[in-house]
Design a protein around this motif. Structure first.
Motif, PDB file in Angstrom:
ATOM      1  N   PRO A 342      20.159  30.969  62.226  1.00 39.91           N
ATOM      2  CA  PRO A 342      20.932  32.213  62.107  1.00 39.91           C
ATOM      3  C   PRO A 342      22.382  31.994  61.675  1.00 39.91           C
ATOM      4  O   PRO A 342      22.950  32.852  60.978  1.00 39.91           O
ATOM      5  N   GLU A 343      22.968  30.861  62.081  1.00 41.28           N
ATOM      6  CA  GLU A 343      24.360  30.625  61.700  1.00 41.28           C
ATOM      7  C   GLU A 343      24.517  30.366  60.195  1.00 41.28           C
ATOM      8  O   GLU A 343      25.636  30.331  59.678  1.00 41.28           O
ATOM      9  N   ARG A 344      23.390  30.220  59.483  1.00 39.00           N
ATOM     10  CA  ARG A 344      23.422  30.023  58.040  1.00 39.00           C
ATOM     11  C   ARG A 344      23.008  31.302  57.295  1.00 39.00           C
ATOM     12  O   ARG A 344      22.747  31.274  56.108  1.00 39.00           O
ATOM     13  N   VAL A 345      22.977  32.427  58.023  1.00 36.68           N
ATOM     14  CA  VAL A 345      22.567  33.705  57.442  1.00 36.68           C
ATOM     15  C   VAL A 345      23.793  34.584  57.198  1.00 36.68           C
ATOM     16  O   VAL A 345      24.673  34.685  58.060  1.00 36.68           O
ATOM     17  N   LEU A 346      23.834  35.212  56.033  1.00 38.81           N
ATOM     18  CA  LEU A 346      24.824  36.260  55.755  1.00 38.81           C
ATOM     19  C   LEU A 346      24.136  37.606  55.956  1.00 38.81           C
ATOM     20  O   LEU A 346      23.085  37.868  55.357  1.00 38.81           O
ATOM     21  N   TYR A 347      24.710  38.428  56.814  1.00 37.91           N
ATOM     22  CA  TYR A 347      24.177  39.767  57.085  1.00 37.91           C
ATOM     23  C   TYR A 347      25.224  40.785  56.655  1.00 37.91           C
ATOM     24  O   TYR A 347      26.380  40.742  57.117  1.00 37.91           O
ATOM     25  N   ALA A 348      24.829  41.728  55.798  1.00 35.75           N
ATOM     26  CA  ALA A 348      25.748  42.760  55.315  1.00 35.75           C
ATOM     27  C   ALA A 348      25.387  44.111  55.916  1.00 35.75           C
ATOM     28  O   ALA A 348      24.238  44.553  55.824  1.00 35.75           O
ATOM     29  N   GLY A 349      26.360  44.783  56.533  1.00 35.72           N
ATOM     30  CA  GLY A 349      26.115  46.071  57.163  1.00 35.72           C
ATOM     31  C   GLY A 349      27.317  46.978  57.087  1.00 35.72           C
ATOM     32  O   GLY A 349      28.364  46.614  56.535  1.00 35.72           O
ATOM     33  N   ASN A 350      27.161  48.171  57.688  1.00 36.58           N
ATOM     34  CA  ASN A 350      28.247  49.154  57.590  1.00 36.58           C
ATOM     35  C   ASN A 350      28.505  49.953  58.862  1.00 36.58           C
ATOM     36  O   ASN A 350      29.535  50.597  58.974  1.00 36.58           O
ATOM     37  N   ASP A 351      27.561  49.943  59.839  1.00 36.24           N
ATOM     38  CA  ASP A 351      27.760  50.837  60.976  1.00 36.24           C
ATOM     39  C   ASP A 351      27.497  50.094  62.283  1.00 36.24           C
ATOM     40  O   ASP A 351      27.079  48.920  62.293  1.00 36.24           O
ATOM     41  N   VAL A 352      27.716  50.801  63.396  1.00 43.04           N
ATOM     42  CA  VAL A 352      27.706  50.142  64.697  1.00 43.04           C
ATOM     43  C   VAL A 352      26.337  49.567  65.060  1.00 43.04           C
ATOM     44  O   VAL A 352      26.254  48.633  65.859  1.00 43.04           O
ATOM     45  N   ASN A 353      25.255  50.113  64.477  1.00 49.62           N
ATOM     46  CA  ASN A 353      23.946  49.540  64.795  1.00 49.62           C
ATOM     47  C   ASN A 353      23.727  48.184  64.127  1.00 49.62           C
ATOM     48  O   ASN A 353      22.721  47.516  64.360  1.00 49.62           O
ATOM     49  N   ASP A 354      24.687  47.766  63.305  1.00 51.30           N
ATOM     50  CA  ASP A 354      24.639  46.428  62.711  1.00 51.30           C
ATOM     51  C   ASP A 354      25.359  45.384  63.564  1.00 51.30           C
ATOM     52  O   ASP A 354      25.218  44.180  63.320  1.00 51.30           O
ATOM     53  N   LEU A 355      26.118  45.815  64.552  1.00 52.32           N
ATOM     54  CA  LEU A 355      26.920  44.878  65.339  1.00 52.32           C
ATOM     55  C   LEU A 355      26.084  43.829  66.081  1.00 52.32           C
ATOM     56  O   LEU A 355      26.493  42.662  66.145  1.00 52.32           O
ATOM     57  N   PRO A 356      24.917  44.174  66.659  1.00 52.71           N
ATOM     58  CA  PRO A 356      24.110  43.124  67.287  1.00 52.71           C
ATOM     59  C   PRO A 356      23.698  42.025  66.306  1.00 52.71           C
ATOM     60  O   PRO A 356      23.646  40.849  66.669  1.00 52.71           O
ATOM     61  N   CYS A 357      23.419  42.397  65.067  1.00 53.62           N
ATOM     62  CA  CYS A 357      23.098  41.395  64.042  1.00 53.62           C
ATOM     63  C   CYS A 357      24.340  40.578  63.689  1.00 53.62           C
ATOM     64  O   CYS A 357      24.242  39.379  63.405  1.00 53.62           O
ATOM     65  N   PHE A 358      25.514  41.226  63.679  1.00 57.42           N
ATOM     66  CA  PHE A 358      26.757  40.495  63.435  1.00 57.42           C
ATOM     67  C   PHE A 358      26.928  39.379  64.463  1.00 57.42           C
ATOM     68  O   PHE A 358      27.382  38.279  64.142  1.00 57.42           O
ATOM     69  N   ASP A 359      26.575  39.678  65.723  1.00 54.20           N
ATOM     70  CA  ASP A 359      26.725  38.677  66.784  1.00 54.20           C
ATOM     71  C   ASP A 359      25.754  37.513  66.625  1.00 54.20           C
ATOM     72  O   ASP A 359      26.002  36.421  67.138  1.00 54.20           O
ATOM     73  N   LEU A 360      24.670  37.749  65.892  1.00 53.12           N
ATOM     74  CA  LEU A 360      23.623  36.738  65.776  1.00 53.12           C
ATOM     75  C   LEU A 360      23.868  35.747  64.650  1.00 53.12           C
ATOM     76  O   LEU A 360      23.551  34.563  64.775  1.00 53.12           O
ATOM     77  N   VAL A 361      24.454  36.237  63.527  1.00 52.68           N
ATOM     78  CA  VAL A 361      24.526  35.408  62.325  1.00 52.68           C
ATOM     79  C   VAL A 361      25.871  34.702  62.193  1.00 52.68           C
ATOM     80  O   VAL A 361      26.840  35.047  62.878  1.00 52.68           O
TER      81      VAL A 361
END
Length: 406
Positions: A342-361
């Protein structure tokens, strides 16, 4: 759908400020700043830079604009902007096999141009005006020297000094952005014809660079006027305490993309049968195709269960998981199945439901139009908004020169 083309004339010669169009202001050269704001505008189909200079062409291409070589006969000191616009429009139409409906003249010598101004003049034409320009409220008394009588009032009678609230509203042409019906421009050969719409802008941002003093002022103002305006790519890193650089191919093994608000502008059109439609950006498709060709695993991850998401994924030929309540759990499982850390993943998002994924990658990225909280949590923030080329911008970070302009 109307074809809306922004043309940025940027010739190499400049007597007042040598190399003016490549002069850095804030974080980028003037031509790059103009391209960036145009690419972030919602209503544009394409952005081209008309230039006779190879260095300007390289900077424009790197910023995501299409380059049109400007002939020598319309590149001199006395050449008009209209000549450059007409030439660029003709070349673009022939190159792409389309008809341009609305054409914009965008001046990169106005360093504090905003995407809202670009959309404002474009919208005016789409709403029925023939021409449009950006203006700013102006409250000054204008004078002109006269040989016989000395100073003469231009917009006032010098014998009568009414208070500001009692004077008619004057508007100053900013010089930043103009829009025209393309067919009307071809007939009239001038940027003002028919009904002209005035698009009001912030007077604090009005500055045209014509001499070295203007350039010095722009550089002094940039830290104040750029703050929070562009969603600059490095801003998120500063907010979250991450190292101040953008990801490259060496940093990223996979790219995971939210859909609504990230690959779209977050608007939904609903027809009489209840069917939903969204607008996407062709540049994003090019960026995703380039990532796919480079062998980088891709995934669309969306909370919405929507045929539009699935159809877009099929078009892009990448897998999709949609109708997901816990996007972080789905992302974690996908990483395990793909054998990707996961630390080698780029995740692109725009809203608060993306924050859990932000914490993962390892590389959480927010688009420029993302919620403030999301931008603050991101490691990088794109210059372009969701649905306005943000994904292509991310692809350019990762692939650099490998990202084909086609």
């Amino acid at each position: 759908m109307s074809t809306v083309l922004a043309v940025i004339p940027a010739r190499g010669g400049s007597k007042g400020v040598p190399g003016k169009n490549l002069a850095p202001v804030g974080d980028a050269p003037l031509v790059t700043r103009a391209v960036r704001e145009c690419r972030a505008a919602r209503l544009l189909t394409a952005v081209v830079v008309s230039t006779d200079d190879p260095d300007i062409a390289a900077a424009a291409h790197a910023a995501g604009a299409e380059v049109i070589e400007r002939p020598a006969e319309i590149s001199g000191d006395k050449s008009t902007s209209e000549a450059a616009i007409l030439h660029a429009t003709d070349v673009y139409e022939e190159r792409h096999g389309v008809t341009v409906d609305v054409v914009l003249l965008v001046q990169c010598t106005s360093p504090f141009l905003t995407r809202e101004e670009v959309d404002g003049v474009a919208a005016a034409i789409l709403d029925g005006a023939d021409t449009a320009l950006t203006v700013a409220p102006f409250h000054g008394f204008v004078w002109r020297e006269a040989a016989s009588t000395g100073g003469q009032g231009v917009n006032h009678d010098k014998s009568y000094r009414p208070m500001r609230q009692d004077r008619p509203q004057d508007l100053l042409e900013t010089g930043a952005c103009y829009a025209m019906r393309a067919d009307g421009l071809r007939v009239e050969r001038h940027r003002f014809f028919g009904r002209t719409e005035l698009v009001r802008t912030d007077p604090a941002r009005v500055l045209e660079i014509d001499d070295p003093h203007d350039l010095a002022r722009a550089r002094a103002l940039a830290p104040l006027l750029d703050g929070g305006q562009h969603g600059l790519a490095k801003a998120g890193a500063a907010y979250a305490g991450y190292p101040d650089y953008l990801p490259t191919r060496d940093d990223v093994d996979a790219v995971v993309l939210d859909f609504d608000g990230t690959q779209t502008d977050d608007r939904v059109l609903v027809d009489s049968e209840g069917r939903e439609m969204v607008a996407v950006h062709r540049g994003d498709g090019l960026g995703i195709a380039a990532l796919r060709r480079a062998g980088i695993p891709l995934l669309i991850l969306s909370t919405e269960q929507n045929p539009v998401v699935a159809a877009r994924a099929r078009k892009l030929r990448i897998p999709v998981l949609h109708g997901i309540d816990r996007k972080d759990l789905a992302l974690k499982q996908w990483c395990e199945e793909q054998g990707i850390a996961p630390e080698r993943v780029l995740y692109a998002g725009n809203d608060v439901n993306d924050l859990p994924c932000f914490d993962l990658v390892g590389w959480p990225v927010a688009v420029a139009s993302a919620h403030d909280v999301v931008r603050g949590a991101a490691r990088a923030v794109t210059s372009a908004a969701g649905g306005a080329g943000a994904i292509r911008e991310i692809a350019s970070w990762i692939l650099g020169k490998e990202l084909s302009p086609s």
